[in-house]
Design a protein around this motif. Structure first.
Motif, PDB file in Angstrom:
ATOM      1  N   MET A  91       0.757  -1.130  -0.018  1.00 46.21           N
ATOM      2  CA  MET A  91       0.138  -0.199  -0.036  1.00 46.21           C
ATOM      3  C   MET A  91       0.862   1.438   0.072  1.00 46.21           C
ATOM      4  SD  MET A  91      -3.179   0.988   2.368  1.00 46.21           S
ATOM      5  CE  MET A  91      -3.945   2.688   2.197  1.00 46.21           C
ATOM      6  N   PHE A  92       1.918   1.212   0.667  1.00 47.68           N
ATOM      7  CA  PHE A  92       2.917   2.393   0.753  1.00 47.68           C
ATOM      8  C   PHE A  92       3.345   2.820  -0.567  1.00 47.68           C
ATOM      9  CE2 PHE A  92       6.734   4.852   1.344  1.00 47.68           C
ATOM     10  CZ  PHE A  92       6.368   5.430   2.418  1.00 47.68           C
ATOM     11  N   MET A  93       3.694   1.718  -1.298  1.00 43.87           N
ATOM     12  CA  MET A  93       4.301   1.859  -2.640  1.00 43.87           C
ATOM     13  C   MET A  93       3.258   2.302  -3.716  1.00 43.87           C
ATOM     14  SD  MET A  93       6.902  -1.425  -3.378  1.00 43.87           S
ATOM     15  CE  MET A  93       5.774  -2.572  -3.124  1.00 43.87           C
ATOM     16  N   MET A  94       2.034   1.840  -3.472  1.00 38.80           N
ATOM     17  CA  MET A  94       0.644   2.298  -4.237  1.00 38.80           C
ATOM     18  C   MET A  94       0.511   3.745  -4.031  1.00 38.80           C
ATOM     19  SD  MET A  94      -0.066   0.040  -6.445  1.00 38.80           S
ATOM     20  CE  MET A  94      -1.293   1.145  -7.371  1.00 38.80           C
ATOM     21  N   LEU A  95       0.557   4.004  -2.719  1.00 40.18           N
ATOM     22  CA  LEU A  95       0.165   5.717  -2.382  1.00 40.18           C
ATOM     23  C   LEU A  95       1.224   6.543  -2.909  1.00 40.18           C
ATOM     24  CD1 LEU A  95      -1.172   5.095   1.366  1.00 40.18           C
ATOM     25  CD2 LEU A  95      -2.401   5.907  -0.767  1.00 40.18           C
ATOM     26  N   ILE A  96       2.473   5.886  -2.708  1.00 42.60           N
ATOM     27  CA  ILE A  96       3.499   7.058  -3.413  1.00 42.60           C
ATOM     28  C   ILE A  96       3.565   7.076  -4.873  1.00 42.60           C
ATOM     29  CG2 ILE A  96       6.063   6.984  -3.997  1.00 42.60           C
ATOM     30  CD1 ILE A  96       5.485   7.781  -1.121  1.00 42.60           C
ATOM     31  N   GLY A  97       3.170   5.968  -5.709  1.00 40.54           N
ATOM     32  CA  GLY A  97       2.839   6.010  -6.991  1.00 40.54           C
ATOM     33  C   GLY A  97       1.617   6.938  -7.187  1.00 40.54           C
ATOM     34  N   ILE A  98       0.426   6.470  -6.751  1.00 35.37           N
ATOM     35  CA  ILE A  98      -0.773   7.410  -6.765  1.00 35.37           C
ATOM     36  C   ILE A  98      -0.471   8.967  -6.801  1.00 35.37           C
ATOM     37  CG2 ILE A  98      -3.215   7.744  -6.425  1.00 35.37           C
ATOM     38  CD1 ILE A  98      -3.174   4.749  -6.011  1.00 35.37           C
ATOM     39  N   THR A  99       0.427   9.346  -5.574  1.00 29.38           N
ATOM     40  CA  THR A  99       0.513  10.519  -5.234  1.00 29.38           C
ATOM     41  C   THR A  99       1.389  11.010  -6.249  1.00 29.38           C
ATOM     42  OG1 THR A  99       0.485  10.106  -2.948  1.00 29.38           O
ATOM     43  CG2 THR A  99       1.386  12.144  -3.330  1.00 29.38           C
ATOM     44  N   SER A 100       2.350  10.415  -6.706  1.00 30.78           N
ATOM     45  CA  SER A 100       3.497  10.987  -7.812  1.00 30.78           C
ATOM     46  C   SER A 100       2.600  11.182  -9.189  1.00 30.78           C
ATOM     47  CB  SER A 100       4.374   9.749  -8.308  1.00 30.78           C
ATOM     48  OG  SER A 100       4.906   9.595  -7.219  1.00 30.78           O
ATOM     49  N   VAL A 101       1.667  10.499  -9.462  1.00 34.17           N
ATOM     50  CA  VAL A 101       0.776  10.723 -10.650  1.00 34.17           C
ATOM     51  C   VAL A 101      -0.080  12.040 -10.440  1.00 34.17           C
ATOM     52  CG1 VAL A 101      -1.213   9.739 -12.013  1.00 34.17           C
ATOM     53  CG2 VAL A 101       0.937   8.335 -11.341  1.00 34.17           C
ATOM     54  N   MET A 102      -0.559  12.152  -9.341  1.00 32.47           N
ATOM     55  CA  MET A 102      -1.465  13.549  -9.062  1.00 32.47           C
ATOM     56  C   MET A 102      -0.451  14.522  -9.074  1.00 32.47           C
ATOM     57  SD  MET A 102      -3.748  12.048  -5.810  1.00 32.47           S
ATOM     58  CE  MET A 102      -5.307  10.852  -6.101  1.00 32.47           C
ATOM     59  N   LEU A 103       0.656  14.397  -8.641  1.00 30.40           N
ATOM     60  CA  LEU A 103       1.663  15.591  -8.740  1.00 30.40           C
ATOM     61  C   LEU A 103       1.867  15.921 -10.368  1.00 30.40           C
ATOM     62  CD1 LEU A 103       3.154  17.499  -6.642  1.00 30.40           C
ATOM     63  CD2 LEU A 103       5.149  15.784  -6.945  1.00 30.40           C
ATOM     64  N   SER A 104       2.034  14.927 -10.991  1.00 30.18           N
ATOM     65  CA  SER A 104       2.288  14.987 -12.354  1.00 30.18           C
ATOM     66  C   SER A 104       1.053  15.605 -13.038  1.00 30.18           C
ATOM     67  CB  SER A 104       2.873  13.705 -12.930  1.00 30.18           C
ATOM     68  OG  SER A 104       3.117  14.058 -14.366  1.00 30.18           O
ATOM     69  N   GLY A 105       0.038  14.929 -12.635  1.00 29.31           N
ATOM     70  CA  GLY A 105      -1.283  15.633 -13.075  1.00 29.31           C
ATOM     71  C   GLY A 105      -1.486  17.124 -12.781  1.00 29.31           C
ATOM     72  N   ALA A 106      -1.289  17.684 -11.689  1.00 27.24           N
ATOM     73  CA  ALA A 106      -1.399  18.951 -11.278  1.00 27.24           C
ATOM     74  C   ALA A 106      -0.606  19.796 -12.186  1.00 27.24           C
ATOM     75  CB  ALA A 106      -1.058  19.160  -9.804  1.00 27.24           C
TER      76      ALA A 106
END
Length: 344
Positions: A91-106
């Motif tokens: 879950m930690f890896m997935m949250l890091i990944g999803i947060t990274s995608v959100m940061l890039s999307g922003a």
């Protein structure tokens, strides 16, 4: 307004803001999970409404009862101590990944929609995130209390106008098994992610009556937005062809408000991003004592680096595993009893 209602609205706004995310805000998730089933999508949304109210509230109550400062303790309660470490690592890896995608999307919103530098958008988002997270639960809830009502208002206005103008309404019902199955998958995925935010939030609030009320209001609010977006998407008979179907509807119905809607989408991405940051920071600080800002900066730096190298291959590898974990989390959450107060 009583203090209980104030706390409940804070919980509800964070609940809604965490689940909505980018996919929900753009309408893509709603097409994939509900709209493509015609009238069956309504059945799926009703099932989702029940599950969001019931299991979202139950998850927060368990977190409060076991005094969980992060999602690790909740997963230890559900999966057992040894299995929980595997689940939490994934879950930690997935949250890091999803947060990274959100940061890039922003950053992409600044570049593609506002004709500004992507790096400027990412840097601004990082600065805003650090500022908001420094206020803890108050900062998290304040952002959601601003963004969520705007998104609900937009959803309501767009859905009403879409229904009035639409001459294409396909409400054929071919069966309910698939949409009901889809609703279970949708809720399990979203709640397994939302635990990172909602579990430490409930532990910080502590008032169980406010948690119960917030869970109900939040679950019903999510259901209202699902219904509004579902009926809006009836205006697009080929909605599945678009990556951001809701933006297409806004272009057609309210072109003058298009950029405002884009900013609302950014607000939703930002609210989900800081929600994930809050959950990750709580988890990190429970493992290694760190100053809050230092922990947030470390996570954001990691997410920024991941967003630069691209995350597609890693997501395609981890996503199926996370899907199975979400189902297991969902089933255990359904059948585990809420522990007695002050007992784990």
């Amino acid at each position: 307004m009583s203090n209980k209602w104030v706390l409940a609205l804070q919980i509800a706004s964070v609940y809604i803001g965490t689940v909505i995310g980018a996919g929900f805000a753009t309408g893509k998730e709603i097409v994939e999970f509900f709209s493509k089933y015609g009238a069956g999508g309504i059945v799926g949304i009703i099932c989702s409404a029940v599950l969001f109210v019931w299991l979202g509230t139950k998850m927060m109550l368990i977190g409060r009862r076991i005094n969980a400062s992060s999602y690790l303790q909740l997963n230890q309660f559900l999966f057992g101590t040894l299995s929980a470490y595997v689940v939490n690592g994934l879950m930690f890896m997935m949250l890091i990944g999803i947060t990274s995608v959100m940061l890039s999307g922003a950053g992409a919103i600044f570049e593609e929609q506002l004709s500004l530098s992507k790096q400027f958008g990412i840097f601004l988002t990082i600065v805003l995130s650090i500022a908001v997270i420094s206020f803890g639960v108050k900062g998290l809830s304040s952002v959601n209390l601003m963004v969520v009502p705007l998104f609900i208002l937009f959803s309501l206005i767009i859905s009403i106008e879409a229904i009035i103008r639409s001459d294409f309404i396909d409400l054929s019902l071919d069966g309910v098994f698939q949409p009901v199955k889809s609703s279970f998958l949708y809720v399990s995925f979203n709640l397994s992610l939302a635990q990172a935010v909602l579990v430490p939030l409930a532990n910080a609030i502590k008032d169980e009556s406010a948690i119960k009320l917030g869970g109900v209001v939040g679950g019903l609010g999510l259901s209202f937005i699902l219904f509004s977006s579902y009926f809006s998407l009836l205006h697009l008979p080929d909605a599945g062809l678009f990556e951001i179907p809701m933006a297409e509807i806004v272009k057609q119905l309210f072109s003058g408000f298009y950029y405002i809607y884009i900013l609302v989408i950014f607000g939703e991405i930002f609210s989900s991003l800081i929600g994930n940051l809050y959950g990750l920071e709580r988890q990190l600080s429970s493992e290694k004592p760190l100053a809050k800002i230092a922990g947030v900066i470390f996570i954001l730096l990691l997410c920024y680096l991941v967003s630069l190298i691209g995350y597609g291959k890693l997501i395609s590898t981890l996503y199926p595993l996370f899907g199975y974990m979400s189902i297991a989390f969902f089933i255990l959450l359904m059948f585990k009893k809420i522990p007695d107060d002050n007992k784990s």
